[in-house]
Design a protein around this motif. Structure first.
Motif, PDB file in Angstrom:
ATOM      1  N   LYS A 350       0.813  -1.214   0.000  1.00  0.00           N
ATOM      2  CA  LYS A 350       0.000   0.000   0.000  1.00  0.00           C
ATOM      3  C   LYS A 350       0.849   1.269   0.000  1.00  0.00           C
ATOM      4  O   LYS A 350       0.426   2.316  -0.492  1.00  0.00           O
ATOM      5  N   ASP A 351       2.057   1.178   0.548  1.00  0.00           N
ATOM      6  CA  ASP A 351       2.930   2.351   0.642  1.00  0.00           C
ATOM      7  C   ASP A 351       3.861   2.505  -0.559  1.00  0.00           C
ATOM      8  O   ASP A 351       4.644   3.452  -0.618  1.00  0.00           O
ATOM      9  N   GLU A 352       3.781   1.575  -1.529  1.00  0.00           N
ATOM     10  CA  GLU A 352       4.619   1.677  -2.720  1.00  0.00           C
ATOM     11  C   GLU A 352       4.124   2.818  -3.614  1.00  0.00           C
ATOM     12  O   GLU A 352       2.922   3.095  -3.676  1.00  0.00           O
ATOM     13  N   PRO A 353       5.034   3.493  -4.329  1.00  0.00           N
ATOM     14  CA  PRO A 353       4.619   4.594  -5.217  1.00  0.00           C
ATOM     15  C   PRO A 353       3.636   4.117  -6.281  1.00  0.00           C
ATOM     16  O   PRO A 353       3.798   3.050  -6.871  1.00  0.00           O
ATOM     17  N   GLY A 354       2.607   4.908  -6.506  1.00  0.00           N
ATOM     18  CA  GLY A 354       1.649   4.615  -7.572  1.00  0.00           C
ATOM     19  C   GLY A 354       0.482   3.743  -7.178  1.00  0.00           C
ATOM     20  O   GLY A 354      -0.441   3.556  -7.966  1.00  0.00           O
ATOM     21  N   TRP A 355       0.475   3.202  -5.952  1.00  0.00           N
ATOM     22  CA  TRP A 355      -0.631   2.359  -5.498  1.00  0.00           C
ATOM     23  C   TRP A 355      -1.587   3.214  -4.663  1.00  0.00           C
ATOM     24  O   TRP A 355      -1.172   3.844  -3.695  1.00  0.00           O
ATOM     25  N   ASN A 356      -2.858   3.217  -5.035  1.00  0.00           N
ATOM     26  CA  ASN A 356      -3.862   4.022  -4.340  1.00  0.00           C
ATOM     27  C   ASN A 356      -4.999   3.137  -3.836  1.00  0.00           C
ATOM     28  O   ASN A 356      -5.478   2.255  -4.563  1.00  0.00           O
ATOM     29  N   TYR A 357      -5.429   3.400  -2.609  1.00  0.00           N
ATOM     30  CA  TYR A 357      -6.480   2.613  -1.961  1.00  0.00           C
ATOM     31  C   TYR A 357      -7.617   3.544  -1.545  1.00  0.00           C
ATOM     32  O   TYR A 357      -7.377   4.612  -0.992  1.00  0.00           O
ATOM     33  N   HIS A 358      -8.853   3.100  -1.789  1.00  0.00           N
ATOM     34  CA  HIS A 358     -10.017   3.886  -1.365  1.00  0.00           C
ATOM     35  C   HIS A 358     -11.076   2.938  -0.828  1.00  0.00           C
ATOM     36  O   HIS A 358     -11.465   1.962  -1.490  1.00  0.00           O
ATOM     37  N   LEU A 359     -11.539   3.205   0.388  1.00  0.00           N
ATOM     38  CA  LEU A 359     -12.588   2.393   1.014  1.00  0.00           C
ATOM     39  C   LEU A 359     -13.898   3.155   0.928  1.00  0.00           C
ATOM     40  O   LEU A 359     -14.051   4.226   1.505  1.00  0.00           O
ATOM     41  N   GLY A 360     -14.844   2.595   0.179  1.00  0.00           N
ATOM     42  CA  GLY A 360     -16.118   3.254  -0.037  1.00  0.00           C
ATOM     43  C   GLY A 360     -17.217   2.702   0.843  1.00  0.00           C
ATOM     44  O   GLY A 360     -16.981   1.864   1.733  1.00  0.00           O
ATOM     45  N   PRO A 361     -18.464   3.142   0.616  1.00  0.00           N
ATOM     46  CA  PRO A 361     -19.603   2.665   1.407  1.00  0.00           C
ATOM     47  C   PRO A 361     -19.758   1.153   1.296  1.00  0.00           C
ATOM     48  O   PRO A 361     -19.501   0.564   0.256  1.00  0.00           O
ATOM     49  N   GLY A 362     -20.192   0.550   2.388  1.00  0.00           N
ATOM     50  CA  GLY A 362     -20.406  -0.887   2.389  1.00  0.00           C
ATOM     51  C   GLY A 362     -19.141  -1.704   2.474  1.00  0.00           C
ATOM     52  O   GLY A 362     -19.166  -2.920   2.314  1.00  0.00           O
ATOM     53  N   GLY A 363     -18.002  -1.035   2.705  1.00  0.00           N
ATOM     54  CA  GLY A 363     -16.753  -1.769   2.840  1.00  0.00           C
ATOM     55  C   GLY A 363     -16.086  -2.117   1.530  1.00  0.00           C
ATOM     56  O   GLY A 363     -15.148  -2.918   1.512  1.00  0.00           O
ATOM     57  N   THR A 364     -16.553  -1.530   0.412  1.00  0.00           N
ATOM     58  CA  THR A 364     -15.927  -1.822  -0.876  1.00  0.00           C
ATOM     59  C   THR A 364     -14.586  -1.112  -0.980  1.00  0.00           C
ATOM     60  O   THR A 364     -14.505   0.112  -0.900  1.00  0.00           O
ATOM     61  N   LEU A 365     -13.540  -1.887  -1.171  1.00  0.00           N
ATOM     62  CA  LEU A 365     -12.185  -1.357  -1.299  1.00  0.00           C
ATOM     63  C   LEU A 365     -11.800  -1.315  -2.773  1.00  0.00           C
ATOM     64  O   LEU A 365     -11.925  -2.317  -3.485  1.00  0.00           O
TER      65      LEU A 365
END
Length: 393
Positions: A350-365
């Protein structure tokens, strides 16, 4: 394609074999193209370890195989040009090339190229095991002192791995263990299994060896079991025998109802009531009426997620880290709406350059890779989502 299939259906045995050989040669040539492409990707990224995870996403393969593909691509396109040439000519397959790359990984570039030259005439027509032996021998001859050091490194890298099999079965393996200890362990297991093979014992020797090994791992007494924790997701009606809907064992997948009831009926089984949203099937509570569970936020998130949340990773949530989808230093909160389960490797990814994470409604990652591709991960519901609320009683 229909014409090709029709032509194949009319082939005699000799021609059918020839067609299979021609197809294998064509596959090897395509694998050479794939290795060159992956080698180019790795060079663009400066050999970053996260390349393997991105390849696992894009090619829909497991992480270990992706790492092997990337490592082989790097070797073929730099240190093993003659082996890559054999792929181009359809004389060696991709799996065989991976054996050569693995056997020469510890060599210097100069020694690896020398081994590559020696092997060029020895590999065609060999199966993967013969290729492995030939490559290992040539590598040891190229650097005899280094071979001893390699053995030390391999033994230092010993590890235990779990491989999920078909429904209801799995395998556990000690990889790269000291050969003398592995041999001694097998001898002990075999001896105890044979001692149990009396006239009234219905199990085969293979079954007895497996049972003795697992008993030793769980209790240390070759028969005495020890309590361990697994997450089994099972509908109450299935547990009571009112239906035969499959249950789910975290990390493994779905199992038949009969097997689930057998596991749940064990003497040390602890049952916990989990409340789900009737519309979505997602976890709402662990054993109480309010949304915020007293069992602890960490336990709640792990029960909800089941496994590492990166798509394609099946490490059970009990063995995972809890991570903020939005980093704490950037305003993230320690709440079930922002915490997800990641194994240690994917936590670091997750901390590598260029990797993006987003947690939306209902737990959808949603995970976006450096090449801009996005992948979604949603905790599977504990039951099929319902279109309407059940009638009140």
């Amino acid at each position: 394609m229909k014409e090709v299939n029709a032509a194949l259906d009319s082939l005699e045995d000799k021609d059918a074999i020839a067609a299979a050989v021609a197809a294998s040669e064509g596959i090897a040539r395509l694998e050479a193209v794939r290795f060159r492409a992956l080698g180019q990707l790795s060079r663009h990224r400066g050999g970053a370890s996260s390349v393997a995870q991105e390849v696992a996403f894009e090619l829909s393969v497991v992480d270990g195989h992706a790492a092997g593909l990337v490592a082989t691509a790097e070797a073929l396109t730099t240190r093993l040009p003659r082996t890559l040439g054999l792929l181009d000519r359809g004389l060696v397959g991709g799996y065989g090339a991976m054996k050569v790359a693995s056997a020469t990984a510890w060599l210097s570039d100069e020694d690896a190229r020398a081994v590559d030259e020696v092997l060029e005439d020895r590999l065609p027509g060999r199966n993967s095991e013969q290729i492995r032996k030939a490559a290992n021998h040539a590598a040891m001859m190229a650097d005899r002192d280094g071979a001893a050091k390699r053995v030390e490194r391999r033994r230092a890298g010993r590890r235990l791995s779990l491989r999920q099999g078909e429904t209801g079965v799995a395998s556990i393996e000690v990889e790269d263990g000291p050969v003398e200890k592995v041999a001694a362990a097998y001898t002990r297991i075999d001896r105890e299994a044979r001692a149990l093979k009396t006239g009234g014992e219905a199990r085969t020797l293979d079954q007895l060896r497996a049972d003795v090994a697992l008993d030793l791992l769980l209790g240390g007494q070759g028969g005495k079991s020890e309590r361990s924790e697994v997450f089994l997701y099972m509908d109450l009606n299935t547990y009571l025998g009112l239906n035969d809907d499959p249950a789910e064992l975290a990390g493994h997948g779905h199992i038949p109802a009969a097997l689930a009831r057998h596991i749940a009926g064990g003497p040390d089984t602890v049952l916990r009531r989990i409340i789900t949203d009737p519309l979505s099937g997602q976890v709402l509570d662990l054993g109480r009426d309010r949304y915020r569970p007293t069992a602890g936020l960490g336990e709640f998130v792990r029960v909800r997620d089941r496994e590492c949340r990166r798509p394609g990773c099946h490490r059970v949530a009990q063995a995972c880290d809890l991570d903020h989808s939005l980093p704490w230093q950037f305003g993230g909160h320690t709440a079930d709406t922002e915490l997800v389960s990641f194994c240690r490797r994917d936590h670091r990814l997750k901390d590598e350059p260029g990797w993006n994470y987003h947690l939306g409604p209902g737990g959808t990652l949603t995970i976006t890779t450096p090449t801009g591709h996005s992948y979604e991960s949603t905790p599977p519901p504990l039951h099929e989502p319902r279109t309407e609320e059940p009638p009140p009683f």
